[in-house]
Design an enzyme around this catalytic site. Structure first.
Site, PDB file in Angstrom:
ATOM      1  N   ASP A 146      35.944  17.559  18.181  1.00 16.75           N
ATOM      2  CA  ASP A 146      37.351  17.584  17.788  1.00 16.75           C
ATOM      3  C   ASP A 146      37.436  16.434  16.790  1.00 16.75           C
ATOM      4  O   ASP A 146      37.392  15.263  17.180  1.00 16.75           O
ATOM      5  CB  ASP A 146      38.271  17.320  18.986  1.00 16.75           C
ATOM      6  CG  ASP A 146      39.731  17.371  18.561  1.00 16.75           C
ATOM      7  OD1 ASP A 146      40.065  16.805  17.503  1.00 16.75           O
ATOM      8  OD2 ASP A 146      40.540  17.961  19.286  1.00 16.75           O
ATOM      9  N   HIS A 147      37.491  16.760  15.507  1.00 13.99           N
ATOM     10  CA  HIS A 147      37.269  15.687  14.528  1.00 13.99           C
ATOM     11  C   HIS A 147      38.379  14.630  14.571  1.00 13.99           C
ATOM     12  O   HIS A 147      38.174  13.519  14.093  1.00 13.99           O
ATOM     13  CB  HIS A 147      37.061  16.244  13.117  1.00 13.99           C
ATOM     14  CG  HIS A 147      38.299  16.680  12.422  1.00 13.99           C
ATOM     15  ND1 HIS A 147      38.947  17.853  12.722  1.00 13.99           N
ATOM     16  CD2 HIS A 147      39.037  16.086  11.444  1.00 13.99           C
ATOM     17  CE1 HIS A 147      40.020  17.962  11.947  1.00 13.99           C
ATOM     18  NE2 HIS A 147      40.099  16.903  11.162  1.00 13.99           N
ATOM     19  N   HIS A 183      43.624  19.095  18.618  1.00 10.87           N
ATOM     20  CA  HIS A 183      43.920  17.746  18.106  1.00 10.87           C
ATOM     21  C   HIS A 183      45.172  17.124  18.729  1.00 10.87           C
ATOM     22  O   HIS A 183      45.176  15.967  19.113  1.00 10.87           O
ATOM     23  CB  HIS A 183      44.112  17.790  16.588  1.00 10.87           C
ATOM     24  CG  HIS A 183      43.035  18.534  15.854  1.00 10.87           C
ATOM     25  ND1 HIS A 183      41.701  18.421  16.177  1.00 10.87           N
ATOM     26  CD2 HIS A 183      43.092  19.402  14.805  1.00 10.87           C
ATOM     27  CE1 HIS A 183      40.990  19.181  15.346  1.00 10.87           C
ATOM     28  NE2 HIS A 183      41.804  19.789  14.511  1.00 10.87           N
TER      29      HIS A 183
HETATM   30  C1  BG6 Z   1      41.446  21.544  11.317  1.00  9.00           C
HETATM   31  C2  BG6 Z   1      42.306  22.765  11.147  1.00  9.00           C
HETATM   32  O1  BG6 Z   1      40.935  21.491  12.626  1.00  9.00           O
HETATM   33  O2  BG6 Z   1      42.219  20.390  11.046  1.00  9.00           O
HETATM   34  C3  BG6 Z   1      42.919  22.814   9.759  1.00  9.00           C
HETATM   35  O3  BG6 Z   1      41.534  23.940  11.372  1.00  9.00           O
HETATM   36  C4  BG6 Z   1      43.622  21.526   9.449  1.00  9.00           C
HETATM   37  O4  BG6 Z   1      43.796  23.915   9.636  1.00  9.00           O
HETATM   38  C5  BG6 Z   1      42.734  20.334   9.733  1.00  9.00           C
HETATM   39  O5  BG6 Z   1      43.981  21.541   8.088  1.00  9.00           O
HETATM   40  C6  BG6 Z   1      43.500  19.035   9.584  1.00  9.00           C
HETATM   41  O6  BG6 Z   1      42.597  17.968   9.640  1.00  9.00           O
HETATM   42  P1  BG6 Z   1      42.907  16.595   8.925  1.00  9.00           P
HETATM   43  O7  BG6 Z   1      41.772  15.706   9.298  1.00  9.00           O
HETATM   44  O8  BG6 Z   1      43.001  16.874   7.456  1.00  9.00           O
HETATM   45  O9  BG6 Z   1      44.228  16.137   9.457  1.00  9.00           O
END
Ligand code: BG6
Length: 489
Positions: free
Chosen positions: A177-178, A240
């Site tokens: 989960d980045h 997230h």
């Molecule tokens: C991803 C989603 O997990 O997270 C995307 O699939 C989204 O739709 C993205 O744009 C948002 O990540 P960040 O790091 O740009 O907030």
């Protein structure tokens, strides 16, 4: 050195994620001395590339860095390409012997990291074949990193999990989960548990509500086909947003081990109030963007996008009021909001404290300002504490001031990227910032009820203009509790 050693096998090596995030992250680890020379990367994909082609791609992906101390060719020489057909068992044998060779060349102690960065419908076959062909058995460690989406509901997630568990144990599986790799998300625990100031007030006696917003300016762009079957609820909320909620609401762990931290997060998810189908509209607002003007440019509606059903019922925005039914949080609403094509790209957590029982300095001409703790996750990284102090004149009333810490300003060059943190953690065997199956299961169970209800009832979409902060119902959600979304940055 103590730097981790491994052969990293990336399935989906020609994909967007690999090029945009993984190669640059490996480069940064290398440049920052976190990786010694004992590593190799095997790029695996269908396309018949040569090592040279592959290395050129890798070099292109790190082109922006331009660090005079690092020779890009030397870095790229660690990368090897292996064309691959997932169904063909012979290809696994070839891959095994390449891994074994590189393990010798780079002295990686038999450690293997498999990274699945491709369409999830192949994960099951891939995991099963890796095991049956002996690739998961080695002298060193074997780990699996797996990208989202992890299923599209509880049942599909369970099925996927059962498939990969045939080949890997839970403690070998690192589900990405980045958001958990972001510096300021990792900072939530430190801010909470390393300060005498916050934790004593961190409960329903002193906190009136918590707001977590992750807004994006971009629409779904080229991802219409995937996104139209997912939507904001599944794409952002299930993972997230609920992860950030768990970190904000969890009890202090007894130790900083992955098991102890996870068990506190799981307790939060277990205490989440599950809604009945007929209550959902009191707690959730869904939205879908219409046309609108963003940065002076008129943009099309979601339904006009590529790969999107012209009558799509998919949510590109969700706002939710969540309740955590435990001793600490009973009665405190947690408002979560995320969407595409909103006013700005930002992720922020705002903790709003209750008013004092009596405040002599409250001046009726001013708005009463509650204390706020704002955790800026992105694009700014830092914290701001909103407090009240004496105005610089003769009056006895108070005026709001802000105490700010800006993480970007401190260390702009070196703030690690989310994927860099996560790859490094995985190579060191630290699974703290990855999602355990228990968390995935609980969060899908919670989301499924809402998604089912929404799929049965067509929404009145589109209902917010591009470039705005979502439908007005999202404001009503707080207003009826006497609150408002703080727009603080
Ligand atoms: C991803 C989603 O997990 O997270 C995307 O699939 C989204 O739709 C993205 O744009 C948002 O990540 P960040 O790091 O740009 O907030």
């Amino acid at each position: 050195t103590n730097n981790p050693k491994a052969v990293i096998v990336i399935f989906g090596a020609t994909g967007d994620l690999a090029n945009r995030k993984l190669y640059p992250s490996i480069y940064r680890l290398y440049r920052n001395g976190k990786l010694s020379d004992n590593f190799a990367v095997i790029g695996v994909a269908r396309r018949p590339l040569t090592n040279e082609d592959f290395r050129n791609n890798v070099k292109a992906s790190i082109n922006d860095f331009d660090d005079p101390n690092i020779d890009p060719d030397e870095f790229a020489s660690h990368f090897h390409y292996n064309p691959f057909d997932i169904q063909d068992l012979e290809h696994y044998k070839a891959l095994e012997s390449l891994i074994t060779d590189l393990d010798k060349t780079y002295q990686t102690d038999g450690n293997r990291l498999f990274y699945f960065s491709m369409a999830p419908n192949f994960f099951g076959t891939l995991a099963a074949n890796l095991k049956s062909e002996g690739l998961t058995t080695t002298e060193g460690w074997t780990r699996l990193v797996i990208e989202k989406p992890f299923g599209h509901d509880y049942d599909s997630a369970k099925e996927l999990n059962d498939q990969i568990r045939e080949a890997f144990n839970e403690d070998q599986i690192y589900r990405i989960d980045h958001y958990l790799g972001k510096e300021m998300v990792q900072n939530i625990e430190v801010i909470r548990f390393a300060n005498a100031l916050f934790e004593p007030l961190w409960n329903n006696q002193y906190i009136s509500n918590v707001q977590i917003t992750s807004s994006e300016v971009l629409g779904v762009e080229e991802r219409g086909r995937y996104y139209d079957s997912a939507g904001a609820l599944k794409d952002m909320m299930q993972n997230h947003m609920l992860q950030m909620l768990a970190l904000i609401a969890m009890d202090p762990p007894i130790k900083l081990t992955p098991e102890e931290i996870r068990s506190e997060k799981v307790k939060v998810l277990r205490a989440l109030r599950f809604f009945n189908e007929d209550e959902i509209e009191n707690y959730l607002v869904r939205g879908q963007y219409d046309r609108g003007i963003v940065n002076g440019e008129e943009l099309p509606a979601y339904r006009e996008g590529n790969g999107v059903d012209p009558e799509s019922n998919t949510d590109t925005f969700v706002a939710a009021k969540l309740l955590i039914d435990n001793f600490r949080w009973a009665g405190v609403p947690f408002y979560l909001r995320t969407g595409k094509r909103m006013q700005r790209k930002s992720t922020e957590i705002i903790v709003e404290f209750k008013d004092l029982p009596m405040n002599l300095y409250y001046d009726k001409d001013d708005d009463a300002q509650p204390n706020l703790l704002v955790i800026h996750i992105q694009p700014d990284e830092g914290i701001t504490l909103h407090v009240n102090a004496k105005k610089g004149d003769y009056s006895a009333s108070s005026t709001p001031i802000q105490l700010s810490y800006d993480n970007n300003a401190q260390d702009k060059m070196n703030t690690p990227e989310a994927y860099e943190n996560l790859l490094f953690d995985c190579m060191r065997g630290d699974s703290t910032n990855f999602t355990h199956w228990d968390e995935v299961a609980l969060s899908w169970q919670f989301i499924d009820i809402i998604a089912d209800a929404w799929s049965k009832k067509k929404a009145d979409f589109p209902n917010y203009e591009s470039g705005t902060n979502g439908p007005k119902e999202a404001d009503e959600l707080l207003k009826k509790d006497g609150f408002k979304w703080w727009d603080v940055s």
